[in-house]
Design an enzyme around this catalytic site. Structure first.
Site, PDB file in Angstrom:
ATOM      1  N   LYS A 164       0.833  -1.191   0.000  1.00  0.00           N
ATOM      2  CA  LYS A 164       0.000   0.000   0.000  1.00  0.00           C
ATOM      3  C   LYS A 164       0.882   1.261   0.000  1.00  0.00           C
ATOM      4  CE  LYS A 164      -4.137  -1.931  -0.013  1.00  0.00           C
ATOM      5  NZ  LYS A 164      -4.138  -3.369   0.205  1.00  0.00           N
TER       6      LYS A 164
HETATM    7  C1  LIG Z   1      -5.467  -4.158   0.608  1.00  0.00           C
HETATM    8  C2  LIG Z   1      -6.954  -4.177   0.470  1.00  0.00           C
HETATM    9  C3  LIG Z   1      -7.794  -4.672   1.488  1.00  0.00           C
HETATM   10  C4  LIG Z   1      -7.317  -5.410   2.705  1.00  0.00           C
HETATM   11  O1  LIG Z   1      -6.291  -4.879   3.409  1.00  0.00           O
HETATM   12  P1  LIG Z   1      -5.280  -5.858   4.189  1.00  0.00           P
HETATM   13  O2  LIG Z   1      -4.520  -4.925   5.045  1.00  0.00           O
HETATM   14  O3  LIG Z   1      -4.461  -6.538   3.147  1.00  0.00           O
HETATM   15  O4  LIG Z   1      -6.092  -6.823   4.982  1.00  0.00           O
HETATM   16  C5  LIG Z   1      -9.168  -4.541   1.330  1.00  0.00           C
HETATM   17  N1  LIG Z   1      -9.690  -3.989   0.229  1.00  0.00           N
HETATM   18  C6  LIG Z   1      -8.929  -3.537  -0.782  1.00  0.00           C
HETATM   19  C7  LIG Z   1      -9.593  -2.898  -1.956  1.00  0.00           C
HETATM   20  C8  LIG Z   1      -7.537  -3.639  -0.706  1.00  0.00           C
HETATM   21  O5  LIG Z   1      -6.774  -3.209  -1.733  1.00  0.00           O
END
Ligand SMILES: *Cc1c(COP(=O)(O)O)cnc(C)c1O
Length: 373
Positions: free
Chosen positions: A186
């Site tokens: 992210k």
């Molecule tokens: C990354 C992501 C998640 C989940 O986040 P995590 O920290 O990996 O559990 C949920 N929705 C979207 C659209 C994502 O890109």
């Protein structure tokens, strides 16, 4: 073998105070949840969004699960969610026993088509979950209008949209409750982690309570008033989060510069359509993307293979969730399916060198030239 070094899709960048803060955790013995960096990280994140408090979690998925539970969504309820998203948007809807109802998306922003709310709403619908896909905000005024008409809560899956804004308002504060992720790829990372934001103090405290095994505060006894979760962030993860947050503005400007360069340079390359911002949007351009056009005469699988042979890592758009085994049903969602068939996200690490970005651009131009009649 050899060949040019591999250009990854997106890797985390450190170099701030991560090590210093982690060392402090080890030296003080505070590694687990409840340590001082948790509160510092939450407060700094909240302040960035003009709020006093926020609740950090151990993943974005956990943040979404807590948001749904805190809103009281459960068995028999329906939640409208766009089909074109990562599976972790929908899974928590199932965790609470509710049913995700998949909506189509808009062709230019890849986000929830607000008209779908009217089409899909039933007596059982309790909430709409918007997803600001690849960092581009959804059309929130239209979504909020539709939600208000039908008495629905609006949950923001802002996991990809830290730093994005809709008409000047930050993503994560555009509905009742917003959820973020700090997974490794992210825009900033804690290794794994998430955050919940809301202006509703009672709702936020309910999220916090559920994240801490629903243990009643104010007593040393083990009294649990609900079936809670072990979803709080650890002090180690929060320490990394605080250091990353201190440099978030650098990350955001780097992403925008990378996206702007792709947009400019690909404007004259036939066969690829670049994602742009809607007039109301400020995107964090977490993953700048292109759509492969029919005129190219090659599909996105072939384009991705060509790029990979040149050492360039890319990523296909998410498989629309109504096409996945746990969620399969017969309805077609044509826009989501078309975007999935065409969409490729391009390398966009915050520290991507201009030379490396040129390699990506040259490779795309090469694909287009080879395909030209
Ligand atoms: C990354 C992501 C998640 C989940 O986040 P995590 O920290 O990996 O559990 C949920 N929705 C979207 C659209 C994502 O890109």
């Amino acid at each position: 073998m050899g060949g040019p070094p591999r250009i990854p899709l997106s890797t985390p960048v450190f170099g701030g105070r991560e090590i210093e803060y982690l060392q402090e955790c080890i030296e003080t013995g505070w590694v687990a949840a409840g340590g001082p960096f948790v509160r510092k990280f939450e407060d700094a994140f909240a302040a960035r969004h003009g709020l006093e408090r926020a609740v950090a979690t151990n993943s974005g998925t956990a943040a979404l699960h807590l948001a749904l539970r805190a809103l009281g969504i459960g068995a028999g309820d329906e939640v409208i969610v766009p089909a074109l998203t990562f599976v972790a948007s929908a899974n928590p809807i199932r965790y609470v026993g509710a049913t995700p109802v998949f909506a189509d998306v808009e062709p230019d922003t890849y986000t929830l088509d607000p008209a779908e709310v009217e089409r899909l709403v039933t007596e059982r619908t309790r909430a709409v979950m918007v997803v600001h896909l690849y960092g581009h905000p959804a059309d929130m005024d239209a979504v909020n209008d539709a939600a208000r008409r039908h008495g629905l809560a609006v949950i923001e899956d802002a996991t990809e949209a830290l730093g994005s804004a809709y008409r000047g308002e930050p993503c994560g504060l555009l509905g009742q409750i917003g959820c973020f992720s700090f997974n490794g790829n992210k825009i900033m990372t804690t290794g794994g982690g998430g955050m919940v934001l809301t202006r509703d103090d009672d709702l936020l405290e309910r999220v916090r309570y559920l994240s801490l095994q629903a243990r009643e505060p104010g007593t040393r006894e083990y009294v649990h008033g609900d079936v809670g979760f072990n979803y709080a962030i650890s002090n180690l993860h929060a320490a990394v989060g605080l250091a990353q947050l201190e440099r978030l503005d650098l990350f955001l400007s780097a992403k925008r510069a990378i996206a702007a360069r792709y947009r400019e340079r690909l404007a004259d390359v036939p066969g690829f359509r670049v994602c742009a911002e809607a007039e109301w949007a400020h995107s964090n351009f977490w993953l700048p993307s292109v759509l492969v056009q029919d005129e190219l005469g090659r599909d996105r699988v072939a384009v991705m293979a060509d790029l990979l042979s040149l050492g360039i890592d890319t990523r296909p758009f998410f498989t629309p969730l109504h096409m996945l085994k746990p969620y399969q049903h017969v309805e077609r969602l044509p826009v989501a399916e078309d975007l999935h068939a065409r969409g490729i996200s391009l390398p966009a690490s915050v520290d991507l060198k201009p030379d490396d970005q040129d390699r990506v651009l040259d490779a795309l131009a090469g694909v287009a030239a080879a395909a030209a009649p």
